[in-house]
Structure formats: C-alpha cells, structure tokens
Design an enzyme around this catalytic site. Structure first.
Site, PDB file in Angstrom:
ATOM      1  N   GLU A  63      -6.140   6.728  -1.268  1.00 52.33           N
ATOM      2  CA  GLU A  63      -6.007   5.657  -0.484  1.00 52.33           C
ATOM      3  C   GLU A  63      -6.576   4.589  -1.021  1.00 52.33           C
ATOM      4  O   GLU A  63      -6.140   3.358  -0.935  1.00 52.33           O
ATOM      5  CB  GLU A  63      -6.734   6.000   1.100  1.00 52.33           C
ATOM      6  CG  GLU A  63      -6.196   6.801   1.926  1.00 52.33           C
ATOM      7  CD  GLU A  63      -4.758   6.562   2.273  1.00 52.33           C
ATOM      8  OE1 GLU A  63      -4.644   5.251   2.635  1.00 52.33           O
ATOM      9  OE2 GLU A  63      -3.692   7.300   2.325  1.00 52.33           O
ATOM     10  N   HIS A  92       1.395   4.360  -3.040  1.00 56.31           N
ATOM     11  CA  HIS A  92       1.472   5.724  -2.822  1.00 56.31           C
ATOM     12  C   HIS A  92       2.682   6.588  -3.623  1.00 56.31           C
ATOM     13  O   HIS A  92       2.506   7.526  -4.416  1.00 56.31           O
ATOM     14  CB  HIS A  92       1.309   6.101  -1.496  1.00 56.31           C
ATOM     15  CG  HIS A  92       0.229   6.250  -0.780  1.00 56.31           C
ATOM     16  ND1 HIS A  92      -0.945   6.879  -1.161  1.00 56.31           N
ATOM     17  CD2 HIS A  92      -0.259   5.635   0.330  1.00 56.31           C
ATOM     18  CE1 HIS A  92      -2.168   6.485  -0.380  1.00 56.31           C
ATOM     19  NE2 HIS A  92      -1.509   5.971   0.566  1.00 56.31           N
ATOM     20  N   HIS A 152       0.776  -1.305  -0.082  1.00 57.45           N
ATOM     21  CA  HIS A 152       0.163   0.028   0.079  1.00 57.45           C
ATOM     22  C   HIS A 152       0.950   1.277  -0.057  1.00 57.45           C
ATOM     23  O   HIS A 152       0.536   2.108  -0.849  1.00 57.45           O
ATOM     24  CB  HIS A 152      -0.817   0.045   1.299  1.00 57.45           C
ATOM     25  CG  HIS A 152      -1.687   1.287   1.313  1.00 57.45           C
ATOM     26  ND1 HIS A 152      -3.052   1.211   0.893  1.00 57.45           N
ATOM     27  CD2 HIS A 152      -1.504   2.238   2.036  1.00 57.45           C
ATOM     28  CE1 HIS A 152      -3.642   2.462   1.288  1.00 57.45           C
ATOM     29  NE2 HIS A 152      -2.669   3.145   1.941  1.00 57.45           N
ATOM     30  N   GLU A 153       1.908   1.324   0.831  1.00 58.96           N
ATOM     31  CA  GLU A 153       2.735   2.463   0.967  1.00 58.96           C
ATOM     32  C   GLU A 153       3.654   2.678  -0.396  1.00 58.96           C
ATOM     33  O   GLU A 153       3.682   3.593  -0.720  1.00 58.96           O
ATOM     34  CB  GLU A 153       3.746   2.409   2.224  1.00 58.96           C
ATOM     35  CG  GLU A 153       2.824   2.218   3.385  1.00 58.96           C
ATOM     36  CD  GLU A 153       2.015   3.510   3.906  1.00 58.96           C
ATOM     37  OE1 GLU A 153       2.223   4.604   3.253  1.00 58.96           O
ATOM     38  OE2 GLU A 153       0.915   3.441   4.353  1.00 58.96           O
TER      39      GLU A 153
END
Length: 274
Positions: A205, A151, A147-148
């Site tokens: 997100e 980004h 997920h990070e």
C-alpha cells in the site's frame, strides 16, 4: 546403519518439494522513478499465469455488470474518469516502459461500494459509491486511480500470490514434521499473517501511495490531494481497523508519508502545469 523410517522419508520428500517452491525468481517489475521504489520482489507465480486468471475474472465480471445494467451508466461520470485515467496511463512508462503496450480499459461500475481497482494488465474500474460518497475533486480522483494503477505496475497481486503459495507450503511442512495437528497449523497461519503477511500488504500500500503521487504529479494533478483524499476516506469509516490487524497503513502514518512524498514530487507537478 539404522534404516530410514517412513516419516523420515516423507519429511525429506516434503522438504525437497518445499525448497523447490521457495526458489522464487527475483524480478525488477518497475524502475524507481523519483520516489525511489527499489525493494526486491521474489515471484513464484508466473506473470502469464496470473494475467490469464485475471483476464478470465475480468471478462466474467464485466459480463455480469452488463447483465445488471451497472456498467458505464452515466456518460458524464465515465468521460471524467477516463480523462483522468488516460492522463495517468500516459505517465506509466516512467515506471514500466512495457506498460504502454498494455490493453488498458477504464470502466465505471454502479455500486454503493467505495472502491476502485486496477487488474494486472491495466483493467481499471471505479465504483460510483466512491464518487458519490467521497465526492473527490479531479486531483483526488487521480490519487485513487494512480494508486490502483501502481499496484498493477508493481505486480503486487502476483507477489502476494507467490508469497502465500510459499507460506502455505512451509506451514504444511512444519505441521507434518512437528506433529502440530490442525489446531497447531491454524496457529501457525495466524502467526504468519501477523508477522509477515499483513506487514507485507502494508508495504504494498505504501509503495502504491508513493508511486501514485508521482503519476499524478507528472500528469498535472496536484499530488497533495492524496492527503485530503485519504482524510475523506477515513471520515467515511469511523471505526478504523487497528493498525496491527490492517492491510493498510494507519491514517496517521499514511498522512505523514503522503505529505512527505507529495512534496518530493511537487517539482514534477509544477513542470507539468507549465
């Protein structure tokens, strides 16, 4: 002909300056992948400018963590996090071929905070608070790190910085033109965050969630673990921020979306496990 007043001249000057700011560059930061990330992004801040700022912040942060003896203290934890991150990083060219040339770094920071991040350019940190309190499986930890990483691949930090720069200019122009004053300008800022700012954060997100499950699946980690991960994260905080004030999707929305997209990428996971 009636001469221009001073206010008219000032307004024209401010509008001209704002229009130049609004002329953002439309960029394609990533390829769509299996999850189909295809939203257009408009950038005002240059990638080089943000990368330089991020590099300075990262250098200062790492130096401070070393000084506190909070950097990579547990060799077993560090080895685990780096092994998972390396497998995910190997899959990033699916979304960004140039990511294989990033100077990736992975660190574990000793802190009670439940947190993880990936700075522009591939600087990753996982906090021990996340490991100790959430107690993630390797699949769940892959969901966090994926997920990070997403980004950073999608350049969400640059997009938000660009958006805020434009919004600040437009709000200032509106206040000057219509004589809103400080109170009116503050109201305009709150309205912007409620109608545009926070929903855009939630879209970031959601994109990171979807890209993250694909990275995990391609790396051989069960993408369905993203659902159990966020359920664990939700159980840590009993007082969830109301959806309309949150920069993150609600737990229910996130769970439904992750369930859907983890199923979409299951064939990638099954292929990777062969």
């Amino acid at each position: 002909m009636k001469p221009f007043g001073l206010r008219t001249l000032i307004s024209a000057s401010v509008i001209a300056g704002t229009l130049s700011l609004v002329a953002c560059e439309t960029v394609q930061t990533t390829q769509g992948g299996t999850v189909g990330v295809d939203r257009q992004q408009r950038m005002l801040v240059s990638a080089q400018e943000l990368d330089q700022t991020a590099a300075k912040q990262y250098t200062a942060l790492i130096a401070e963590e070393k000084k506190k003896n909070a950097l990579n203290r547990d060799a077993t934890q560090v080895a685990r996090v780096r092994k998972i991150a390396d497998r995910l990083i190997a899959q990033t060219p699916v979304f960004r071929p140039d990511a294989r040339g990033w100077k990736w770094e992975v660190n574990v920071l000793s802190s009670s905070e439940v947190n993880a991040w990936c700075m522009p350019g591939g600087k990753i940190a996982v906090y021990t608070g996340l490991i100790d309190k959430v107690k993630p499986t390797d699949d769940e930890l892959a969901a966090v790190i994926g997920h990070e990483i997403s980004h950073a691949l999608r350049e969400h930090a640059r997009e938000r910085a660009s958006e805020q720069m434009v919004a600040g200019s437009l709000i200032s122009v509106g206040s000057a033109l219509f004589g809103l004053g400080d109170l009116g300008q503050q109201g305009a800022q709150y309205a912007y965050m409620g109608l545009v700012g926070l929903p855009n954060s939630r879209s970031h997100e959601t994109e990171a969630d979807r890209m993250g499950v694909e990275l995990a699946a391609r790396a051989g980690y069960d993408p369905r673990a993203a659902v159990t991960l966020w359920q664990k994260m939700g159980s840590i905080s009993s007082n969830e921020t109301p959806k309309f004030l949150s920069t993150h999707p609600s737990s229910a929305d996130r769970s439904r979306d992750l369930t859907d997209y983890s199923q979409r990428v299951m064939p990638l996971y099954l292929q990777a496990k062969k």
